[in-house]
Motif scaffolding. Structure first.
Motif, PDB file in Angstrom:
ATOM      1  N   PHE B 299       0.847  -1.191   0.000  1.00  0.00           N
ATOM      2  CA  PHE B 299       0.000   0.000   0.000  1.00  0.00           C
ATOM      3  C   PHE B 299       0.885   1.244   0.000  1.00  0.00           C
ATOM      4  CE2 PHE B 299      -2.911  -3.132   1.959  1.00  0.00           C
ATOM      5  CZ  PHE B 299      -4.019  -2.950   1.153  1.00  0.00           C
ATOM      6  N   PHE B 300       0.891   1.994  -1.100  1.00  0.00           N
ATOM      7  CA  PHE B 300       1.663   3.232  -1.152  1.00  0.00           C
ATOM      8  C   PHE B 300       0.793   4.462  -1.060  1.00  0.00           C
ATOM      9  CE2 PHE B 300       5.576   1.165  -2.200  1.00  0.00           C
ATOM     10  CZ  PHE B 300       6.414   1.960  -1.452  1.00  0.00           C
ATOM     11  N   VAL B 320      -2.957 -12.923   2.475  1.00  0.00           N
ATOM     12  CA  VAL B 320      -2.043 -12.062   1.728  1.00  0.00           C
ATOM     13  C   VAL B 320      -1.170 -11.296   2.715  1.00  0.00           C
ATOM     14  CG1 VAL B 320      -3.510 -11.779  -0.304  1.00  0.00           C
ATOM     15  CG2 VAL B 320      -3.741 -10.193   1.621  1.00  0.00           C
ATOM     16  N   THR B 321       0.073 -11.080   2.329  1.00  0.00           N
ATOM     17  CA  THR B 321       0.981 -10.252   3.109  1.00  0.00           C
ATOM     18  C   THR B 321       0.731  -8.806   2.708  1.00  0.00           C
ATOM     19  OG1 THR B 321       2.630 -11.996   3.180  1.00  0.00           O
ATOM     20  CG2 THR B 321       3.418  -9.747   3.558  1.00  0.00           C
ATOM     21  N   MET B 322       0.488  -7.933   3.706  1.00  0.00           N
ATOM     22  CA  MET B 322       0.179  -6.534   3.395  1.00  0.00           C
ATOM     23  C   MET B 322       1.267  -5.640   3.963  1.00  0.00           C
ATOM     24  SD  MET B 322      -3.944  -6.450   3.925  1.00  0.00           S
ATOM     25  CE  MET B 322      -3.944  -7.204   5.562  1.00  0.00           C
ATOM     26  N   LEU B 323       1.900  -4.868   3.092  1.00  0.00           N
ATOM     27  CA  LEU B 323       3.016  -4.023   3.505  1.00  0.00           C
ATOM     28  C   LEU B 323       2.603  -2.559   3.535  1.00  0.00           C
ATOM     29  CD1 LEU B 323       5.895  -5.551   1.348  1.00  0.00           C
ATOM     30  CD2 LEU B 323       5.526  -5.855   3.799  1.00  0.00           C
ATOM     31  N   VAL B 324       3.004  -1.880   4.614  1.00  0.00           N
ATOM     32  CA  VAL B 324       2.890  -0.430   4.663  1.00  0.00           C
ATOM     33  C   VAL B 324       4.031   0.117   3.797  1.00  0.00           C
ATOM     34  CG1 VAL B 324       3.000   1.618   6.128  1.00  0.00           C
ATOM     35  CG2 VAL B 324       1.978  -0.490   7.016  1.00  0.00           C
ATOM     36  N   GLY B 325       3.691   0.901   2.790  1.00  0.00           N
ATOM     37  CA  GLY B 325       4.714   1.439   1.893  1.00  0.00           C
ATOM     38  C   GLY B 325       5.624   2.404   2.621  1.00  0.00           C
ATOM     39  N   ASN B 326       6.802   1.925   2.967  1.00  0.00           N
ATOM     40  CA  ASN B 326       7.804   2.743   3.637  1.00  0.00           C
ATOM     41  C   ASN B 326       8.461   3.632   2.584  1.00  0.00           C
ATOM     42  OD1 ASN B 326      10.064   3.767   4.950  1.00  0.00           O
ATOM     43  ND2 ASN B 326      10.662   1.811   5.839  1.00  0.00           N
TER      44      ASN B 326
END
Lengths: 356, 356
Positions: B299-300, B320-326
């Protein structure tokens, strides 16, 4: 408990093939997901991949129950009528004001031949997906419910789709204990996936339910050191009384990044994997700053702010992987129940917090 | 440009050793991170791991500039006085109402011997950390600024810490183009990390700045298929005109989970890696539903809701693996600039959107 005969061709099936997400049960508006729908079709006849459950109890979401109680000034008849009206109108228990649902327990009544859920008629289960997307029909007018708590004894049925999530309630544990474990079972399952042997794990909120299970999961996954963060001396004493759950105890305000990182450092940090298990806003910076460059932060708190996490990491030039804590990992309920059974300190902490 | 002599012992150093995060520059309240501070010390003398930059331009955050313009009814003198007052009082440009800052460009003036940033005096740079945490002192009263835009020509200096992020502005690209690339450079860098050879990548917002760079990054990382989602036929035409950026174009409303997932399926989905690059609320469900079990969503978008993502995945039983857009990945600016240089369709899309 009796097993019903094979399902006849149903109205749901007549509308087309069953969708694993339950799209075929959406009546209004068409084409949206069941959770977003105003109205679902709770017809008892199941599609080949569905499961029908005889419901014995609803566990209303706390926010939903509070809204109902306040709206009707605690009047049991009015609260009962309101819940019945919602379920009859919407085909599911989703409070139109709060948008929230809850979960249910019941007994598996009929399993479609193509259901992938692995359930069998007669099993006592809890649903781990929200009532907001579960077709539901109540047949007993909720006459056994006094309206005084969010626990609603009832009779009726609910429908599970192919992609619903349900867990069998174990015989060896009290139901309230099992439900408390299932409520937070995503956290230990994801922690186990992320922790690799030899790492240092930091559990923020280690004396809580999801925190203690995550600490046990980190240990089982091979963490070399588990550091538990708690806000008070009282919580620290809980961890000390339940030896073996964590290696180091840090008392710190998780909302103070500098203080938390400094104390974590003293306790053997920074962490390779940090798991945020406290429902308090403002813990993003502390979690990021207590994690080593190249490490991972798993946010399990619903109080997490997406932008605070994203901008916080950028502002700290922190090369950390940040995961949104997904409440669903295959096998999560069974894994968490096994952890509780195998880890006396976890069971002890849970039993202090759960009153059957 | 001249190189200054070695820094004398400064008040900052006198307070103790320099912190890579700039804690030694925090005056009020003590012990918080520079971003959370009310007031920083912008003294020009640098600690051994700091860098001093001669500032030539501030680029105020859009929300901050809008607030100032509205408060002072567009009066240039009052807007200028307000910005000067904020910087003089706080030692940084952080709008007290919006809390936001912006970024700056300038020329490296002095580099402490222990600075890890790899900068050299005379280099023209842009800061990629926020003005909200950057010590700043203005010396020209902003007399060259007309107050009519968020671009503030100025003279003064700023301090970079060991963990600040700055990127050298390349000679071969116009400055506005480089700044536009740097503004979104975290997205392609993280996309490159997550995409593995042979996967199907779905880029939601593929005709935008972060989206087109992420599509190019996915391709470079070996994605077998890149599917680009755009909201309109106009944006689809942009992608068609810039051949090679994506393999398939999907026109869909990213806020409609069922519609997006169905169209993604038709285009060769579900995706193994989905990158959300549109700043529109409500895209979580569609991204999750368009991603295969076992896949990853990055997620960006700052419009992402943490709880919508977490509860959405659970409600869909989506593993699903959910990533905080760093926004920070080491080397992200250089990588994004190289992508733009190497990918004509990306450069063409950027040039349409950036007006020097």
């Amino acid at each position: 408990m009796t097993t019903s005969p094979p399902a006849p061709r149903t109205s749901a099936q007549a509308r087309g093939p069953a969708s694993p997400l339950g799209l075929h049960r959406v009546l209004d508006p068409p084409g949206v997901l069941p959770q977003a729908a105003w109205r679902l079709d709770p017809s008892p006849a199941i599609a080949p991949d569905e499961v029908r459950v005889r419901v014995d109890r609803l566990n209303l979401d706390a926010a939903s129950y509070r809204q109902l109680r306040e709206t009707y000034a605690g009047d049991p008849d009015k609260i009962r009528a309101a819940v019945l009206q919602i379920i009859a109108t919407r085909g599911k228990m989703q409070n139109p004001v709060t948008g929230s649902g809850g979960m249910l327990t019941g007994t598996v009544e009929e399993v479609g031949p193509q259901s992938p859920l692995g359930l069998e008629p007669g099993q006592r289960i809890a649903t781990l997906v929200s009532l907001t997307l579960t077709p539901l029909l109540i047949t007993d007018s909720l006459y056994r419910w006094d309206g005084q708590s969010e626990q609603v004894p009832c009779d009726g049925h609910a429908i599970l789709f192919a992609r619903s999530i349900a867990a069998v309630l174990p015989d060896d544990l009290p139901v309230p204990l099992s439900l408390a474990v299932m409520d937070v079972c995503g956290a230990p399952a994801l922690t186990r996936r992320v922790v690799t042997p030899g790492v240092t794990a930091l559990i923020i909120g280690a004396a809580g339910k999801s925190g203690s299970l995550s600490a046990a999961a980190a240990r089982q996954a091979g963490a070399a050191k588990v550091i538990g963060v708690v806000p008070t001396e009282t919580e620290a004493a809980l961890l000390r009384d339940n030896k073996g759950l964590v290696d180091e105890i840090v008392i710190a305000d998780a909302r103070d990044p500098v203080g938390l990182a400094a104390r974590t450092q003293t306790a053997g940090g920074p962490a390779d994997v940090t798991v945020v298990c406290v429902d308090v806003a403002g813990c993003e910076g502390g979690a990021i700053l207590s994690t080593a460059q190249g490490g991972t932060v798993i946010f399990f708190s619903m109080a997490t702010s997406f932008s605070a996490a994203a901008l916080g990491a950028e502002g700290l030039a922190a090369d950390v992987t940040m995961l949104v804590g997904n409440g669903y990992v295959p096998g999560h309920a069974e894994f968490a129940l096994d952890l509780l059974r195998a880890t006396p300190p976890v069971r002890s902490l849970f039993e202090k917090r759960v009153h059957p």
